[in-house]
Design an enzyme around this catalytic site. Structure first.
Site, mmCIF file in Angstrom:
data_model
loop_
_atom_site.group_PDB
_atom_site.id
_atom_site.type_symbol
_atom_site.label_atom_id
_atom_site.label_comp_id
_atom_site.label_asym_id
_atom_site.label_seq_id
_atom_site.Cartn_x
_atom_site.Cartn_y
_atom_site.Cartn_z
ATOM 1 N N SER A 124 31.052 -16.814 20.816
ATOM 2 C CA SER A 124 31.187 -16.172 19.511
ATOM 3 C C SER A 124 32.658 -16.161 19.085
ATOM 4 C CB SER A 124 30.638 -14.747 19.553
ATOM 5 O OG SER A 124 31.239 -14.023 20.602
ATOM 6 N N ASP A 174 34.922 -25.344 23.357
ATOM 7 C CA ASP A 174 34.101 -24.458 22.523
ATOM 8 C C ASP A 174 34.394 -24.673 21.036
ATOM 9 O OD1 ASP A 174 33.602 -23.570 25.068
ATOM 10 O OD2 ASP A 174 34.652 -21.664 24.831
HETATM 11 C C1 GLA Z 1 35.193 -21.287 28.662
HETATM 12 C C2 GLA Z 1 36.379 -21.928 27.946
HETATM 13 C C3 GLA Z 1 36.175 -23.423 27.771
HETATM 14 C C4 GLA Z 1 35.788 -24.081 29.095
HETATM 15 C C5 GLA Z 1 34.667 -23.317 29.775
HETATM 16 C C6 GLA Z 1 34.348 -23.843 31.152
HETATM 17 O O1 GLA Z 1 34.055 -21.365 27.852
HETATM 18 O O2 GLA Z 1 36.558 -21.330 26.683
HETATM 19 O O3 GLA Z 1 37.339 -24.016 27.243
HETATM 20 O O4 GLA Z 1 36.899 -24.204 29.943
HETATM 21 O O5 GLA Z 1 34.960 -21.937 29.896
HETATM 22 O O6 GLA Z 1 33.833 -25.124 31.069
#
Ligand code: GLA
Length: 382
Positions: A124, A174
């Site tokens: 989010s 993300d």
């Molecule tokens: C979190 C981080 C991402 C990634 C994941 C693990 O979601 O925000 O950048 O490193 O962990 O894959």
């Protein structure tokens, strides 16, 4: 639309536009993004919807339907942003990065509405960052949303807001999934070159569902451990004389040079990159249900080599497999959040029952379940 009603109530007058940015779930490629590696996330049908109007005085006003009573007015685009608290640090950080890098943005009145399931680890925060960046792009006519390269820049702005303003050293996965997702597709991303490719992912055509199992837990150590994993990976890369673990080509030789934690972390990252490539090969070949074994291997590697799982995730994964899932793994950063399970349509109820029962036996609060198909990435709605 309730975000528009809330905008009228909060600020009088109409918003200039409405924007939406989704959260994400990661199919495979975990803790590889900050190692310059490969990831394969997709945008989910839940996210952040934001109504906004520009301001000429540089003031930023932020309010959220999920945080009633915590509207914030931030003085100006420089020091004023530093006053942002809690949830408002994510959008404030986006203003801070954009203004700080000399993009011609000004202030804004913003109302945020979100429907990403809470605590599920479905990003989010990235959705909020990307929605804010996209709105500023639209309000100030930057034109970044019009090309994939520009969208990747918007993702990078969100990431920098999170790294440098919020203080969470996340990778790019993300924000990239949110900015570049396509309906019906996962997003293959090379986190070094930032080249991305949509990969068709039509689970229904194969009689499959992707079940998201939200453990509902978030273990406190999560954030400190994330920074520590990054450091361990950087140390291992340095010892091996490579820029990033992505560059390890001979795994056996690399492992023979390492011991302990650095060895284990390296083993995870290198094999996880291979698994991403293998999953893409299977998806291309139409062998969707065959990816289950790779999801299982990813989970074991995250549990035993990278050590970012937790009992709630392990029990969800094991029970899902016992219930007949083709494969399952934790998804996202770990230490809570969600697991995903690839399940034949006619087995979904059985998997939910198994997982629910396993939680009940341990006296844990019931997990929640969602099925997700790949949704469109960030866009202007009106
Ligand atoms: C979190 C981080 C991402 C990634 C994941 C693990 O979601 O925000 O950048 O490193 O962990 O894959």
């Amino acid at each position: 639309m309730r975000v528009v009603d809330a905008f009228r109530d909060a600020y009088d007058g109409e918003p200039t536009g409405i924007w939406h940015a989704p959260g994400r779930v990661n199919l495979i490629g975990e803790h590889t993004d900050y190692n310059d590696g490969f990831v394969l996330p997709f945008a989910v049908p839940w996210g952040v919807t934001l109504a906004a109007r520009p301001r000429t005085d540089g003031v930023v006003r932020l309010s959220s339907l999920q945080e009633p009573g915590d509207a914030q007015v931030l003085g100006d685009l420089g020091a004023g942003l530093e006053g942002a608290r809690g949830w408002a640090r994510y959008p404030a950080g986006v203003f801070w990065v954009m203004a700080g890098t000399g993009l011609p943005v000004g202030g804004a009145d913003i109302v945020v509405d979100g429907d990403v399931p809470r605590g599920a680890g479905l990003s989010s925060s990235a959705a909020l960052e990307v929605a804010t960046a996209l709105a500023l792009d639209g309000l100030y006519g930057l034109g970044l949303a019009e090309s994939d390269a520009g969208r990747m820049e918007l993702a990078g702005i969100g990431r920098r807001a999170e790294n440098d303003f919020v203080g969470m050293p996340c990778g790019i996965m993300d924000q990239a999934a949110s900015a570049l997702g396509r309906e019906g597709h996962a997003l293959f991303l090379d986190c070094r070159s930032l080249a991305s490719r949509p990969i068709p992912l039509d689970l229904a055509a194969h009689g499959l569902r992707l079940l998201i199992i939200n453990t509902g837990v978030h273990h406190e150590l999560a954030d400190g451990q994330y920074a520590r994993r990054r450091q361990e990976c950087e140390n291992a890369a340095k010892r091996l004389g490579v820029t990033a673990l992505r560059d390890v080509t001979d795994l056996a030789a690399a492992l023979s040079e390492l011991t302990g934690t650095e060895r284990a972390r390296t083993q995870h990252v290198v094999t996880e990159n291979h698994r991403v490539e293998a999953v893409i090969g299977l998806l291309r070949a139409g062998a969707v249900s065959e990816i289950g074994a790779l999801l299982n291997a990813s989970h074991l590697s995250l549990r035993d080599q990278f050590e970012v799982s937790c009992p709630e995730l392990d029990v969800a994964v094991e029970a899902a497999i016992r219930g007949g899932a083709r494969g399952a793994r934790m998804t996202g950063g770990g230490f809570g959040g969600s697991a995903i399970a690839l399940v034949a349509e006619d087995r979904v109820d059985q998997v939910r029952d198994q997982v629910g029962r396993a939680y009940a036996e341990r006296g844990w609060a019931a997990p929640t379940f969602f099925t997700a198909t790949p949704a469109a990435g960030a866009r202007r709605l009106a």
